[in-house]
Design a protein around this motif. Structure first.
Motif, PDB file in Angstrom:
ATOM      1  N   SER A 257      -1.485  -1.166   7.969  1.00  0.00           N
ATOM      2  CA  SER A 257      -0.905  -0.272   7.056  1.00  0.00           C
ATOM      3  C   SER A 257      -1.357   0.629   7.246  1.00  0.00           C
ATOM      4  O   SER A 257      -0.529   2.310   7.563  1.00  0.00           O
TER       5      SER A 257
ATOM      6  N   ALA B 283      -5.228  -3.968   6.113  1.00  0.00           N
ATOM      7  CA  ALA B 283      -6.027  -1.961   5.120  1.00  0.00           C
ATOM      8  C   ALA B 283      -5.332  -1.571   7.012  1.00  0.00           C
ATOM      9  O   ALA B 283      -4.392  -0.472   7.099  1.00  0.00           O
TER      10      ALA B 283
ATOM     11  N   THR C 203       0.930  -1.029  -0.173  1.00  0.00           N
ATOM     12  CA  THR C 203      -0.357  -0.216   0.258  1.00  0.00           C
ATOM     13  C   THR C 203       0.736   1.636  -0.368  1.00  0.00           C
ATOM     14  O   THR C 203       2.080   1.017   0.953  1.00  0.00           O
TER      15      THR C 203
END
Length: 581
Positions: A553, A550, A395
């Protein structure tokens, strides 16, 4: 019988030569030698003589060094060698050598020795070694070497860690001295086998042998061939070991050949060997070599010295008990104590450095004898992680990039950002864990427990994170920092857990460990610096991360933006401090 590989002319100038034609890349400094073991190469057991193997190793490594330097090179030292297998008549020895890194006038050559059975086609690793060679210019002696350009992941890793091995070599003498200050000799040490009646005076193992250096013993530069000197040293050491055990011993370890000066054809080489100390199943033999020109000459030049560890194997291949040795008063007692210290250092070094990472506990006890090797392991583990080529971008948020690397049971992270700050400023700010709580919300505090030296510190860290037992977590962390060795190298700050007697686990906290983490900091331009943070997660963390990438990050992004603000806020203050230094 001998096969030394060669590259086309111009290969040194272009390491990718031939790749356009679909050929596999090959290191331009790599040299290979294959030798069929004949009866003339063997000892009384029909096994390849270690002395003969050392000749082949030195030849192959020298050819590799000269391929890179483009001029004659001489052996400066050979690091510790651990022999894992013996080699029999009719088997083939394969030696591969290549330059890992070039410094100013010296270079490290990595060597791997294997043997193959021609009937079965199987191969086994015999040993690995690192040798240091010095390039010899025609007019001024030493000459400056051109830098290497590592291409593959393995080459980049060896290139990076070579600087750490060089640092460790230079610190070896100081490590021994530090340990000896905490060591005393006693009668109980001399009788650790339990039967003091079997003690043998060390003087009975003494060997002195003289060799006249003839033209066949010289190398292509006219000096005595280093491999020949090492072979002679192995010979007298074996005789000394045999005089203690009254059997045929097997050489298991050589601790650093150190060439202190050259010798030439016509020199007389006086080789001296004596058993310094014996342990339950092994003994250490010290060997030194002195050179002189005429028989009546009084002054002698110290050419080389080394320490060799021997064992005696029974019919099942298991080590047998070794008689104890009684040192002479004075210098013999000094050698006896030093041998005990070297054994501890050798075991620490092999345990910490030679073992695979998965076989070493996360938290290794720190003490004065292994501090250099723990620091080496700390930095080299991070440099190995940095050299990996399989990182995947997971990411990117506002120029903060997060990469992941999954290997075996481990998942590693790399967080990267580019800042307007000097690399030296970032290096000193990020290496002080006492300030990390200002930007990392997971840190509550960090206490400097021990300033090991200028580059290594031990911290006791308290975390804001609460364990499953509803206790705050704590860590004992070794922080090792390194400035760049050459242009293009990063600043490195490495972290790993250690065990410290002065900071035992506290029932109020849940003691946790970190495997491998730290920062690499590159000065990209005069104004911009790339800061990369690496963290290798333990196996238990893998399942959590794969379901929460997710959220993870996002957490890293918040932390690193706070890190950026911290660096910008404090960079002027650290600049004033550096100017005062």
């Amino acid at each position: 019988r001998t096969l030394a590989s060669a590259l086309p002319a111009g290969a040194l100038a272009d390491p990718t030569l031939g790749m356009e034609r679909g050929e596999q890349y090959r290191n331009p400094t790599e040299v290979q030698m294959s030798q069929l073991v004949l009866p003339c190469h063997t000892n009384h057991c029909g096994e390849l003589s270690i002395g003969q193997l050392l000749k082949w190793i030195d030849t192959t490594a020298c050819l590799s060094a000269e391929r890179h330097a483009g001029c004659p090179c001489v052996t400066a030292s050979v690091d510790d060698i651990y022999f894992e297998h013996t080699i029999s008549v009719g088997q083939v020895v394969n030696i591969k050598a290549k330059v890992n890194r070039a410094f100013n006038s010296s270079m490290e050559v990595g060597i791997q020795v294997s043997y193959e059975d021609l009937c079965s086609g199987k191969q086994w690793i015999v040993c690995k070694a690192y040798a240091t060679f010095v390039a010899q210019g025609k007019a001024t002696g030493k000459m400056k070497l051109k830098p290497l350009a590592p291409q593959t992941e393995e080459e980049k890793m060896e290139y990076s860690i070579a600087a750490e091995r060089r640092r460790m070599r230079l610190a070896h003498t100081d490590t021994l001295k530090d340990l000896l200050t905490h060591s005393t000799i006693s009668q109980s040490c001399a009788c650790e086998n339990g039967d003091c009646n079997t003690v043998v005076p060390a003087e009975k193992t003494r060997v002195e042998s003289v060799e006249l250096v003839l033209p066949p013993h010289a190398n292509h530069q006219g000096n005595t061939f280093g491999g020949q000197i090492m072979a002679w040293m192995e010979n007298v050491a074996t005789i000394a070991a045999s005089r203690l055990c009254h059997a045929h011993p097997s050489l298991k370890t050589i601790e650093m050949f150190h060439f202190r000066g050259p010798s030439q054809v016509g020199d007389r080489l006086l080789l001296k060997a004596i058993v310094n100390n014996s342990f339950k199943n092994s003994m250490e033999v010290g060997v030194c070599v002195e050179a002189y020109r005429q028989e009546m000459e009084v002054s002698r030049r110290h050419i080389n010295s080394a320490f060799m560890t021997f064992v005696v194997l029974d019919q099942e291949g298991q080590p047998s008990a070794i008689p104890m040795v009684k040192p002479e008063a004075g210098d013999g007692e000094r050698r006896y104590r030093e041998a005990s210290a070297r054994k501890k250092i050798r075991l620490d070094r092999k345990y910490i450095i030679s073992c695979e990472q998965t076989k070493v506990p996360l938290s290794v006890p720190w003490d004065q004898s292994n501090k250099v090797y723990l620091s080496y392991n700390n930095v080299s583990a991070l440099k190995t992680l940095v050299a990996k080529t399989s990182w995947v971008l997971a990411t990117e948020i506002d120029k903060v990039r997060m990469y992941t690397l999954e290997e075996d049971k481990y998942l590693s992270f790399r967080i990267e950002m580019t800042l307007c700050i000097d690399a030296t400023q970032a290096f000193f700010l990020l290496s002080d864990l006492r300030q990390r709580h200002e930007w990392d919300r997971h840190y509550a505090s960090a206490e400097l427990v021990q300033q090991v030296d200028e580059d290594d510190m031990i911290y006791h860290v308290l975390s804001q994170t609460v364990s499953q037992e509803n206790k705050p977590q704590d860590f004992v962390i070794l922080a090792s920092r390194r400035k760049p060795c050459d242009e293009g190298d990063p600043y490195v700050v490495a972290f790993r857990s250690v065990t410290l007697p002065s900071r035992p686990p506290n029932p109020e906290y849940s003691r946790r460990e970190t495997m491998c983490s730290g920062f690499c900091i590159w000065q990209e331009t005069a104004e911009l610096t790339k800061v990369s943070y690496y963290n290798q997660a333990a196996p238990g963390y893998l399942a959590y991360v794969t379901t929460n990438i997710a959220g993870l990050s996002s957490d890293f992004y918040v932390t690193f933006k706070a890190c950026e603000r911290f660096l910008q806020k404090n960079k002027d203050e650290i600049t004033v401090g550096l100017q005062n230094l």
